[in-house]
Design a protein around this motif. Structure first.
Motif, PDB file in Angstrom:
ATOM      1  N   VAL A 146       3.355  -2.185  -6.141  1.00 55.92           N
ATOM      2  CA  VAL A 146       3.189  -1.066  -5.210  1.00 55.92           C
ATOM      3  C   VAL A 146       2.056  -0.154  -5.692  1.00 55.92           C
ATOM      4  N   CYS A 147       1.447   0.490  -4.717  1.00 54.69           N
ATOM      5  CA  CYS A 147       0.369   1.419  -5.020  1.00 54.69           C
ATOM      6  C   CYS A 147       0.964   2.807  -5.285  1.00 54.69           C
ATOM      7  N   VAL A 148       0.448   3.520  -6.274  1.00 50.90           N
ATOM      8  CA  VAL A 148       0.831   4.935  -6.457  1.00 50.90           C
ATOM      9  C   VAL A 148      -0.432   5.788  -6.459  1.00 50.90           C
ATOM     10  N   ARG A 174      -7.992  19.819  -5.938  1.00 49.17           N
ATOM     11  CA  ARG A 174      -9.310  19.733  -6.594  1.00 49.17           C
ATOM     12  C   ARG A 174      -9.512  18.365  -7.239  1.00 49.17           C
ATOM     13  N   LYS A 175     -10.732  17.821  -6.989  1.00 50.25           N
ATOM     14  CA  LYS A 175     -11.042  16.477  -7.492  1.00 50.25           C
ATOM     15  C   LYS A 175     -10.854  16.371  -9.001  1.00 50.25           C
ATOM     16  N   GLN A 176     -11.265  17.441  -9.726  1.00 49.96           N
ATOM     17  CA  GLN A 176     -11.168  17.325 -11.191  1.00 49.96           C
ATOM     18  C   GLN A 176      -9.709  17.204 -11.649  1.00 49.96           C
ATOM     19  N   PHE A 181      -5.925  -0.752 -11.774  1.00 53.25           N
ATOM     20  CA  PHE A 181      -6.603   0.505 -11.484  1.00 53.25           C
ATOM     21  C   PHE A 181      -7.494   0.304 -10.263  1.00 53.25           C
ATOM     22  N   GLY A 182      -7.080   0.901  -9.146  1.00 54.03           N
ATOM     23  CA  GLY A 182      -7.837   0.773  -7.899  1.00 54.03           C
ATOM     24  C   GLY A 182      -8.785   1.954  -7.778  1.00 54.03           C
ATOM     25  N   THR A 183      -9.986   1.782  -8.265  1.00 55.42           N
ATOM     26  CA  THR A 183     -10.950   2.886  -8.230  1.00 55.42           C
ATOM     27  C   THR A 183     -12.373   2.350  -8.350  1.00 55.42           C
ATOM     28  N   HIS A 184     -13.328   3.152  -7.832  1.00 52.77           N
ATOM     29  CA  HIS A 184     -14.753   2.838  -8.025  1.00 52.77           C
ATOM     30  C   HIS A 184     -15.379   3.814  -8.991  1.00 52.77           C
ATOM     31  N   ASP A 238       0.850  -1.199   0.000  1.00 49.21           N
ATOM     32  CA  ASP A 238       0.000   0.000   0.000  1.00 49.21           C
ATOM     33  C   ASP A 238       0.881   1.243   0.000  1.00 49.21           C
ATOM     34  N   MET A 239       0.318   2.362  -0.422  1.00 50.84           N
ATOM     35  CA  MET A 239       1.028   3.627  -0.276  1.00 50.84           C
ATOM     36  C   MET A 239       0.320   4.436   0.811  1.00 50.84           C
ATOM     37  N   GLU A 240       1.133   4.926   1.767  1.00 53.12           N
ATOM     38  CA  GLU A 240       0.554   5.700   2.880  1.00 53.12           C
ATOM     39  C   GLU A 240       0.830   7.194   2.654  1.00 53.12           C
ATOM     40  N   LEU A 245      -2.787   1.841  -9.355  1.00 48.34           N
ATOM     41  CA  LEU A 245      -3.006   3.290  -9.373  1.00 48.34           C
ATOM     42  C   LEU A 245      -4.297   3.620  -8.619  1.00 48.34           C
ATOM     43  N   VAL A 246      -4.183   4.492  -7.606  1.00 45.57           N
ATOM     44  CA  VAL A 246      -5.386   4.946  -6.869  1.00 45.57           C
ATOM     45  C   VAL A 246      -5.399   6.472  -6.866  1.00 45.57           C
ATOM     46  N   LYS A 247      -6.514   7.048  -6.406  1.00 52.01           N
ATOM     47  CA  LYS A 247      -6.551   8.518  -6.356  1.00 52.01           C
ATOM     48  C   LYS A 247      -5.755   9.050  -5.159  1.00 52.01           C
ATOM     49  N   GLY A 248      -5.818   8.347  -4.021  1.00 53.73           N
ATOM     50  CA  GLY A 248      -5.104   8.813  -2.818  1.00 53.73           C
ATOM     51  C   GLY A 248      -6.093   9.141  -1.718  1.00 53.73           C
ATOM     52  N   ALA A 249      -5.812   8.652  -0.501  1.00 54.71           N
ATOM     53  CA  ALA A 249      -6.825   8.687   0.552  1.00 54.71           C
ATOM     54  C   ALA A 249      -6.459   9.549   1.761  1.00 54.71           C
TER      55      ALA A 249
HETATM   56  P1  FDA Z   1     -14.106   8.705  -6.057  1.00 55.20           P
HETATM   57  O1  FDA Z   1     -13.775   9.048  -4.648  1.00 55.20           O
HETATM   58  O2  FDA Z   1     -14.187   9.811  -7.058  1.00 55.20           O
HETATM   59  O3  FDA Z   1     -15.405   7.835  -6.066  1.00 55.20           O
HETATM   60  C1  FDA Z   1     -16.062   7.467  -7.271  1.00 55.20           C
HETATM   61  C2  FDA Z   1     -17.405   6.859  -6.869  1.00 55.20           C
HETATM   62  O4  FDA Z   1     -17.177   5.624  -6.191  1.00 55.20           O
HETATM   63  C3  FDA Z   1     -18.206   7.703  -5.880  1.00 55.20           C
HETATM   64  O5  FDA Z   1     -18.997   8.641  -6.539  1.00 55.20           O
HETATM   65  C4  FDA Z   1     -19.011   6.647  -5.171  1.00 55.20           C
HETATM   66  O6  FDA Z   1     -20.107   6.267  -5.946  1.00 55.20           O
HETATM   67  C5  FDA Z   1     -18.057   5.480  -5.103  1.00 55.20           C
HETATM   68  N1  FDA Z   1     -17.271   5.503  -3.849  1.00 55.20           N
HETATM   69  C6  FDA Z   1     -15.985   5.884  -3.696  1.00 55.20           C
HETATM   70  N2  FDA Z   1     -15.585   5.740  -2.420  1.00 55.20           N
HETATM   71  C7  FDA Z   1     -16.653   5.281  -1.749  1.00 55.20           C
HETATM   72  C8  FDA Z   1     -16.886   4.940  -0.401  1.00 55.20           C
HETATM   73  N3  FDA Z   1     -15.939   5.043   0.530  1.00 55.20           N
HETATM   74  N4  FDA Z   1     -18.127   4.495  -0.063  1.00 55.20           N
HETATM   75  C9  FDA Z   1     -19.105   4.358  -0.981  1.00 55.20           C
HETATM   76  N5  FDA Z   1     -18.942   4.665  -2.286  1.00 55.20           N
HETATM   77  C10 FDA Z   1     -17.736   5.121  -2.663  1.00 55.20           C
HETATM   78  N6  FDA Z   1      -5.438   4.918  -1.141  1.00 55.20           N
HETATM   79  C11 FDA Z   1      -4.161   5.197  -0.732  1.00 55.20           C
HETATM   80  O7  FDA Z   1      -3.830   6.370  -0.458  1.00 55.20           O
HETATM   81  N7  FDA Z   1      -3.241   4.186  -0.625  1.00 55.20           N
HETATM   82  C12 FDA Z   1      -3.527   2.894  -0.955  1.00 55.20           C
HETATM   83  O8  FDA Z   1      -2.680   2.011  -0.847  1.00 55.20           O
HETATM   84  C13 FDA Z   1      -4.844   2.610  -1.418  1.00 55.20           C
HETATM   85  N8  FDA Z   1      -5.209   1.340  -1.804  1.00 55.20           N
HETATM   86  C14 FDA Z   1      -6.419   1.135  -2.415  1.00 55.20           C
HETATM   87  C15 FDA Z   1      -6.710  -0.105  -2.988  1.00 55.20           C
HETATM   88  C16 FDA Z   1      -7.906  -0.289  -3.670  1.00 55.20           C
HETATM   89  C17 FDA Z   1      -8.199  -1.616  -4.289  1.00 55.20           C
HETATM   90  C18 FDA Z   1      -8.834   0.779  -3.779  1.00 55.20           C
HETATM   91  C19 FDA Z   1     -10.124   0.614  -4.515  1.00 55.20           C
HETATM   92  C20 FDA Z   1      -8.571   1.991  -3.188  1.00 55.20           C
HETATM   93  C21 FDA Z   1      -7.371   2.185  -2.497  1.00 55.20           C
HETATM   94  N9  FDA Z   1      -7.084   3.419  -1.923  1.00 55.20           N
HETATM   95  C22 FDA Z   1      -5.786   3.661  -1.490  1.00 55.20           C
HETATM   96  C23 FDA Z   1      -8.134   4.447  -1.749  1.00 55.20           C
HETATM   97  C24 FDA Z   1      -8.142   5.448  -2.897  1.00 55.20           C
HETATM   98  O9  FDA Z   1      -7.022   6.299  -2.809  1.00 55.20           O
HETATM   99  C25 FDA Z   1      -9.408   6.317  -2.871  1.00 55.20           C
HETATM  100  O10 FDA Z   1      -9.450   7.054  -1.675  1.00 55.20           O
HETATM  101  C26 FDA Z   1     -10.711   5.533  -2.994  1.00 55.20           C
HETATM  102  O11 FDA Z   1     -10.590   4.493  -3.903  1.00 55.20           O
HETATM  103  C27 FDA Z   1     -11.858   6.463  -3.449  1.00 55.20           C
HETATM  104  O12 FDA Z   1     -11.584   6.989  -4.704  1.00 55.20           O
HETATM  105  P2  FDA Z   1     -12.263   6.443  -6.074  1.00 55.20           P
HETATM  106  O13 FDA Z   1     -11.151   6.183  -7.034  1.00 55.20           O
HETATM  107  O14 FDA Z   1     -13.110   5.289  -5.808  1.00 55.20           O
HETATM  108  O15 FDA Z   1     -13.010   7.686  -6.670  1.00 55.20           O
END
Ligand code: FDA
Length: 313
Positions: A161-163, A201-203, A230-233, A135-137, A186-190
């Motif tokens: 590794v996650c970026v 900004r999200k965009q 691609f780690g995303t929803h 994971d990336m912290e 690849l994730v957006k970042g948490a």
């Molecule tokens: P975005 O936040 O734009 O969400 C898109 C849509 O998805 C939303 O409109 C909603 O419908 C749905 N959604 C998203 N999050 C939701 C939630 N919590 N509850 C309900 N619906 C939701 N980050 C990091 O910094 N280090 C890491 O190592 C990882 N590892 C990782 C692994 C995997 C498999 C995933 C999916 C994600 C991570 N993340 C992560 C988290 C990542 O950085 C990010 O915060 C989340 O994936 C939310 O961003 P989205 O890409 O989903 O887009």
């Protein structure tokens, strides 16, 4: 929206809030939406339920920033056992992988001891034929994480590794990573990051994500053997990445999507039905509070579930 995100991310660091929340039954019920249970057995059982849908799992035990070597050793031992269990369960749940956090393996205490634990896991994962993700912290850990990943891969290649797309430096990091042929998720970042470090900004984050996705699918990366995940929803991004891959004539297995357990379940199943590679990251463990706060920060509407859980028995 931004203010709520900051509030939840600040809350994720609060020990007081953690102690309060983990005692409340209604919070625990709300958390259950995102994790099948606290035990490894719960996660493995969930993996066997997903498997018939063509969705393998990635397992991760929640926890971060351990401040005792004994705790970090316990985490290593736990994952060694988990790797054995995953291998034994292969007939029922093929393709399971694990994902680890380096601060849970003692990165705050000593980089070399952390590396020794990581290496032990990489070795066990190799023996069991299981891929290991890192994971990336937060950004202060970035250089150490990339360094330890590189060194682990020098021992055994089944490591990725996650970026994070929100970091301004990620295009340069990716450029350096891709020729090494490593797996990249690849994730957006948490996390909460300063605007000088991460796009606020999200965009801008979404735009950066797509650009990085294109780099991950480019000829040079594919020739180097990069595993592009691609780690995303974000269904808009998922669709755009799949369309881009199709336009370039890439096979379905060129891109892989990882989603979190309990989020966008229908999308997970649709992707699998359509022949895309998809995995679900299943979290388990007792230390869920900071992780859960990050899930709330991503989507403040999730707070509604907390309130609904208050009235459920
Ligand atoms: P975005 O936040 O734009 O969400 C898109 C849509 O998805 C939303 O409109 C909603 O419908 C749905 N959604 C998203 N999050 C939701 C939630 N919590 N509850 C309900 N619906 C939701 N980050 C990091 O910094 N280090 C890491 O190592 C990882 N590892 C990782 C692994 C995997 C498999 C995933 C999916 C994600 C991570 N993340 C992560 C988290 C990542 O950085 C990010 O915060 C989340 O994936 C939310 O961003 P989205 O890409 O989903 O887009």
């Amino acid at each position: 929206m931004g203010a709520l995100r900051s509030l939840f991310l600040a809350g994720s660091q609060s020990r007081w809030l953690r102690e309060q929340a983990t005692r409340r039954g209604f919070v625990r019920r709300a958390v259950a939406r995102f994790m099948p249970g606290e035990r490894l057995d719960d996660a493995l059982a969930a993996a066997t339920v997903l498997a018939p849908h063509g969705i393998p799992a990635v397992l991760t035990r929640l926890g971060e920033n351990v401040d005792q070597d004994a705790e970090a050793d316990e985490v290593r031992e736990h994952y060694e056992g988990a790797l054995d269990r995953i291998a034994d369960l292969r007939p029922l749940a093929p393709g399971c992988e694990i994902s680890v956090k380096l601060t849970q393996l003692g990165l705050d205490l000593d980089r070399e001891r952390c590396f020794a634990r990581l290496l032990a896991l990489v070795e066990r994962a190799h023996q069991r034929g299981i891929f290991l993700w890192i994971d990336m912290e937060q950004s202060p850990y970035l250089d150490a994480t990339l360094d330890l990943c590189r060194r682990a891969r020098a021992a055994r290649p089944g490591v990725g590794v996650c970026v994070q797309a929100y970091l301004r430096r990620t295009p340069a990091d990716l450029e350096a990573l891709l020729p090494t042929g490593t797996g990249v998720r690849l994730v957006k970042g948490a996390y909460m990051e300063a605007p000088e470090v991460a796009w606020p900004r999200k965009q801008d984050v979404d735009r950066a994500y797509f650009e990085l996705a294109r780099a991950l699918l480019a000829d040079a990366a594919r020739q180097a053997g990069v595993r592009a995940v691609f780690g995303t929803h974000d269904t808009r991004l998922i669709d755009a990445i799949r369309a881009h891959a199709r336009e370039r004539g890439l096979p379905a297995e060129a891109c892989e999507f990882h989603l979190l357990f309990g989020i966008q379940r229908q999308v997970q199943e649709r992707l699998a039905r359509e022949g895309a590679r998809v995995r679900v990251l299943i979290s388990y463990g007792a230390y869920w509070f900071p992780w859960y706060m990050r899930r709330l920060a991503e989507r403040p509407a999730n707070v509604l579930f907390v309130f609904r859980s208050l009235f459920r028995r």
